[in-house]
Design an enzyme around this catalytic site. Structure first.
Site, PDB file in Angstrom:
ATOM      1  N   GLU A  44       0.835  -1.201   0.000  1.00 26.36           N
ATOM      2  CA  GLU A  44       0.000   0.000   0.000  1.00 26.36           C
ATOM      3  C   GLU A  44       0.870   1.251   0.000  1.00 26.36           C
ATOM      4  OE1 GLU A  44      -3.691   1.807   2.722  1.00 26.36           O
ATOM      5  OE2 GLU A  44      -2.628  -0.008   3.343  1.00 26.36           O
ATOM      6  N   LYS A 113      -9.290   2.736  -2.624  1.00 28.91           N
ATOM      7  CA  LYS A 113      -9.663   2.103  -1.360  1.00 28.91           C
ATOM      8  C   LYS A 113     -11.023   2.604  -0.884  1.00 28.91           C
ATOM      9  CE  LYS A 113      -7.513   1.053   3.132  1.00 28.91           C
ATOM     10  NZ  LYS A 113      -6.290   1.297   3.959  1.00 28.91           N
ATOM     11  N   CYS A 147      -5.714  -3.326   1.831  1.00 30.16           N
ATOM     12  CA  CYS A 147      -5.583  -3.432   3.284  1.00 30.16           C
ATOM     13  C   CYS A 147      -6.918  -3.632   4.009  1.00 30.16           C
ATOM     14  CB  CYS A 147      -4.845  -2.206   3.812  1.00 30.16           C
ATOM     15  SG  CYS A 147      -4.198  -2.397   5.492  1.00 30.16           S
TER      16      CYS A 147
END
Length: 265
Positions: A44, A113, A147
């Protein structure tokens, strides 16, 4: 169909130093290609670093920006696809994003995200709105999350229903949540019948301490390769034949009763 040899780069690079991070990625790509990998996955926000605070606006760039162009050159030079995380600028908005670039240098997919973790991310980033982003690579359907996204079973199940074979999850998993890498990720792979590549940062960075433990988990819930706590490049196989056999033997997706799940939305 042959297996897709996949390399996981566990590294935090150097926060704030894009040129040095590109150099580290280039070196990792060379090692991965020498080992026969066709795909390299970086963590990330690897392009810029994670704990960069108020440098986020300065280092953010469009999906087709200079970082993308530099990584496309790396992909072509070493003959493998590359997935990397970066802060994506779109007008006044900034997204925590990941981008997949093919071995021919073509941008294949870009994901923003959707579930932002903690005060830092919520201060600087806008949440994405598209849960399932996919691309085809070497005969496999590749899906992207980042994540915290993978900790929501709904996200992974949405990918399963959309046919994702290999879910790429660049991450910045920090202490004390290492159980996600150790336990949650293999369970996600099993319950949604796919491979999951979970690729973490490592070591201290600003106020954070990243735990490493990157892994490639199979649809049987078994981890094919696992990194330790430090800088490391690990390689595993994504086997389409094993995936097909596992899906045929495991009834989770076939036995779903969607009519009972309305309350989840």
């Amino acid at each position: 169909m042959p297996s897709l040899r996949t390399a996981l780069l566990q590294s935090s690079g150097r926060p704030g130093a894009v040129a040095e991070n590109l150099k580290a990625l280039d070196e990792a790509a060379a090692r991965a290609a020498d080992a026969g990998a066709r795909l390299l996955v970086a963590p990330e926000l690897f392009l810029t670093g994670y704990a960069i605070g108020d440098a986020v606006p300065e280092l953010a760039e469009p999906a087709e920006g200079p970082g993308s162009a530099a990584i496309a050159e790396i992909a072509v030079r070493h003959g493998l696809a590359v997935l990397y995380g970066y802060p994506e600028r779109d007008g006044e908005r900034i997204f925590n994003a990941s981008q997949l670039i093919g071995a021919d240098g073509v941008r294949l997919a870009n994901y923003r995200k959707t579930h932002l973790f903690g005060c830092f991310e919520q201060e600087w980033f806008t949440p994405g709105e598209q849960t399932v982003v996919q691309a085809d690579l070497d005969g496999l359907r590749i899906g992207l999350l980042i994540c915290y996204d993978v900790e929501f079973p709904e996200n992974v199940r949405a990918h399963a229903l959309a046919g994702t074979d290999l879910l790429l999850v660049p991450t910045a998993q920090m202490h004390p949540f290492q159980f996600v890498a150790e336990s949650v990720v293999p369970v996600r792979a099993f319950e949604s019948q796919m491979y999951v590549a979970y690729v973490n940062r490592t070591g201290p960075e600003g106020e954070f301490e990243f735990v490493g433990l990157s892994c490639l988990a199979g649809p049987d819930g078994v981890v094919r390769t696992r990194a330790g706590r430090g800088e490391e490049l690990v390689i595993g196989e994504v086997d389409p034949e094993f995936l097909a056999a596992s899906r045929a033997a495991n009834p989770y997706l076939a036995d779903r009763r969607p009519g009972l799940y309305g309350s989840l939305a």
